[in-house]
Design a protein around this motif. Structure first.
Motif, PDB file in Angstrom:
ATOM      1  N   LEU A  49       0.864  -1.189   0.000  1.00 26.40           N
ATOM      2  CA  LEU A  49       0.000   0.000   0.000  1.00 26.40           C
ATOM      3  C   LEU A  49       0.894   1.231   0.000  1.00 26.40           C
ATOM      4  N   SER A  72       2.905   3.382   3.395  1.00 17.77           N
ATOM      5  CA  SER A  72       2.513   2.483   4.489  1.00 17.77           C
ATOM      6  C   SER A  72       3.671   1.614   4.971  1.00 17.77           C
ATOM      7  N   LYS A  73       3.372   0.844   6.000  1.00 22.42           N
ATOM      8  CA  LYS A  73       4.373  -0.017   6.635  1.00 22.42           C
ATOM      9  C   LYS A  73       4.831  -1.158   5.735  1.00 22.42           C
ATOM     10  N   ARG A  98       8.491  -1.251   4.656  1.00 16.19           N
ATOM     11  CA  ARG A  98       9.503  -1.989   5.432  1.00 16.19           C
ATOM     12  C   ARG A  98       9.876  -3.313   4.760  1.00 16.19           C
ATOM     13  N   ARG A 121      -4.173   3.877  -1.268  1.00 20.60           N
ATOM     14  CA  ARG A 121      -5.070   4.303  -0.186  1.00 20.60           C
ATOM     15  C   ARG A 121      -6.264   5.049  -0.769  1.00 20.60           C
ATOM     16  N   PHE A 168      -8.021   7.242   3.674  1.00 16.70           N
ATOM     17  CA  PHE A 168      -6.745   6.643   4.098  1.00 16.70           C
ATOM     18  C   PHE A 168      -6.807   5.128   4.233  1.00 16.70           C
ATOM     19  N   ALA A 171      -7.131   1.160   3.322  1.00 19.39           N
ATOM     20  CA  ALA A 171      -6.683   0.338   2.187  1.00 19.39           C
ATOM     21  C   ALA A 171      -7.917  -0.102   1.396  1.00 19.39           C
ATOM     22  N   GLY A 184      -7.118  -7.006   6.122  1.00 18.32           N
ATOM     23  CA  GLY A 184      -7.092  -6.015   5.039  1.00 18.32           C
ATOM     24  C   GLY A 184      -6.100  -4.896   5.261  1.00 18.32           C
ATOM     25  N   ALA A 213      -1.892  -3.451   5.315  1.00 23.37           N
ATOM     26  CA  ALA A 213      -0.589  -3.647   4.682  1.00 23.37           C
ATOM     27  C   ALA A 213       0.503  -3.531   5.746  1.00 23.37           C
ATOM     28  N   PRO A 214       1.518  -4.364   5.694  1.00 19.93           N
ATOM     29  CA  PRO A 214       1.769  -5.340   4.647  1.00 19.93           C
ATOM     30  C   PRO A 214       1.053  -6.665   4.854  1.00 19.93           C
ATOM     31  N   GLU A 251       1.639  -8.479   9.720  1.00 22.86           N
ATOM     32  CA  GLU A 251       2.440  -7.912  10.816  1.00 22.86           C
ATOM     33  C   GLU A 251       3.899  -7.726  10.379  1.00 22.86           C
ATOM     34  N   SER A 252       4.222  -6.478  10.134  1.00 20.59           N
ATOM     35  CA  SER A 252       5.534  -6.174   9.553  1.00 20.59           C
ATOM     36  C   SER A 252       6.689  -6.683  10.416  1.00 20.59           C
ATOM     37  N   GLU A 282       6.039  -1.478  16.732  1.00 17.36           N
ATOM     38  CA  GLU A 282       4.603  -1.672  16.524  1.00 17.36           C
ATOM     39  C   GLU A 282       3.853  -1.841  17.839  1.00 17.36           C
ATOM     40  N   PHE A 323      10.371   3.412  10.096  1.00 16.16           N
ATOM     41  CA  PHE A 323       9.074   3.937   9.629  1.00 16.16           C
ATOM     42  C   PHE A 323       8.440   4.860  10.676  1.00 16.16           C
TER      43      PHE A 323
HETATM   44  N1  LIG Z   1       0.958  -3.631  13.105  1.00 15.88           N
HETATM   45  C1  LIG Z   1       0.690  -3.757  11.690  1.00 15.88           C
HETATM   46  C2  LIG Z   1      -0.001  -2.483  11.196  1.00 15.88           C
HETATM   47  C3  LIG Z   1      -0.657  -2.679   9.859  1.00 15.88           C
HETATM   48  C4  LIG Z   1      -1.401  -1.418   9.448  1.00 15.88           C
HETATM   49  O1  LIG Z   1      -2.180  -0.841  10.231  1.00 15.88           O
HETATM   50  N2  LIG Z   1      -1.168  -0.979   8.209  1.00 15.88           N
HETATM   51  C5  LIG Z   1      -1.763   0.240   7.740  1.00 15.88           C
HETATM   52  C6  LIG Z   1      -0.795   0.968   6.818  1.00 15.88           C
HETATM   53  S1  LIG Z   1       0.597   1.605   7.636  1.00 15.88           S
HETATM   54  C7  LIG Z   1      -2.994  -0.033   6.883  1.00 15.88           C
HETATM   55  O2  LIG Z   1      -3.062  -1.042   6.221  1.00 15.88           O
HETATM   56  N3  LIG Z   1      -3.906   0.926   6.858  1.00 15.88           N
HETATM   57  C8  LIG Z   1      -5.028   0.888   6.001  1.00 15.88           C
HETATM   58  C9  LIG Z   1      -6.295   0.491   6.700  1.00 15.88           C
HETATM   59  O3  LIG Z   1      -6.284   0.368   7.940  1.00 15.88           O
HETATM   60  O4  LIG Z   1      -7.305   0.325   6.004  1.00 15.88           O
HETATM   61  C10 LIG Z   1       2.006  -4.006  10.953  1.00 15.88           C
HETATM   62  O5  LIG Z   1       3.060  -3.584  11.449  1.00 15.88           O
HETATM   63  O6  LIG Z   1       1.999  -4.641   9.897  1.00 15.88           O
END
Ligand SMILES: N[C@@H](CCC(=O)N[C@@H](CS)C(=O)NCC(=O)O)C(=O)O
Length: 211
Positions: free
Chosen positions: A9, A12-13, A16, A35, A39, A41, A52, A54-55, A66-67, A103, A165
């Protein structure tokens, strides 16, 4: 032959994961998602993992989210000892702690701070509490980097990659100007060739925010 597919995405994370794969010199495919104006996904990513977010990464025949877990797994499986301390050392315990700290503990107050700025939030108690939490965390990490370039044994590891990040997010709001070790750390990480290749391949990556 092993296959790796990163569901990525913008901003986004999942950046990483691209960076980790570039550090490891592995081949991978990127599936791009953009996005939405909210914002969030796009819903399609839920077809790969029910959260749903990312990643999400497909490695051979299984799916991981979970990154921190993904970065740790990729380094352990494909790193041939690079980017992590020896498992029998005490540094390994610190490495795991700091791999999951961004995280687990650092991200929540930084996200609260972001929402306070974006919405904005008027509640002074919550704003004060958030500011105090952010300062506590940033001072802690700044202290960890006092006198050294990297978190663990002064060598680049997955823990540095995972932390970057969150610090880039804090930096976008000017929030690192009082933390000289953190500002220098972010610059050092962004100067890495593998990081730059991950930006070239991943496309848009900006953690600034608009009101
Ligand atoms: N703790 C998770 C966080 C994943 C997360 O919240 N990703 C965000 C992007 S940084 C996301 O997908 N946001 C879009 C949404 O929530 O719809 C990780 O580190 O992978």
């Amino acid at each position: 032959m092993m296959t790796i597919k990163v569901h990525h995405l913008n901003n986004s994370k999942s950046q990483r994961i691209l960076w980790a794969l570039e550090e490891l010199g592995l081949d991978y495919e990127i599936v791009f998602y953009k996005r939405q104006p909210s914002f969030a996904a796009p819903d399609d990513i839920k077809n790969i993992h029910p959260l749903g977010k990312a990643p999400v990464v497909e490695i051979d025949d299984f799916v991981m989210a979970e990154s921190g877990a993904v970065v740790q797994y990729l380094i352990e499986r494909y790193g041939e000892g690079k980017f992590m301390p020896d498992r029998s050392s005490s540094s390994y315990a610190k490495y795991i702690e700091l791999m999951h700290y961004p995280e687990g503990s650092l991200s929540p107050p930084l996200l609260d701070q972001l929402f306070i700025r974006m919405l904005p939030v008027e509640d002074e108690t919550f704003k004060g509490f958030t500011q105090q939490r952010v300062m506590n965390h940033l001072s802690y990490v700044d202290g960890l980097l006092e006198g050294q370039d990297y978190l663990i044994d002064n060598e680049f590891s997955g823990a540095d990659l995972q932390l970057t990040f969150n610090l880039q997010g804090a930096n976008a709001g000017g929030g690192l100007r009082h933390y000289k070790n953190l500002e220098a750390f972010v610059q050092r990480m962004e100067a890495r060739q593998a990081y730059q290749r991950s930006i070239d391949k991943g496309g848009e990556f900006s953690l600034g925010f608009k009101k």
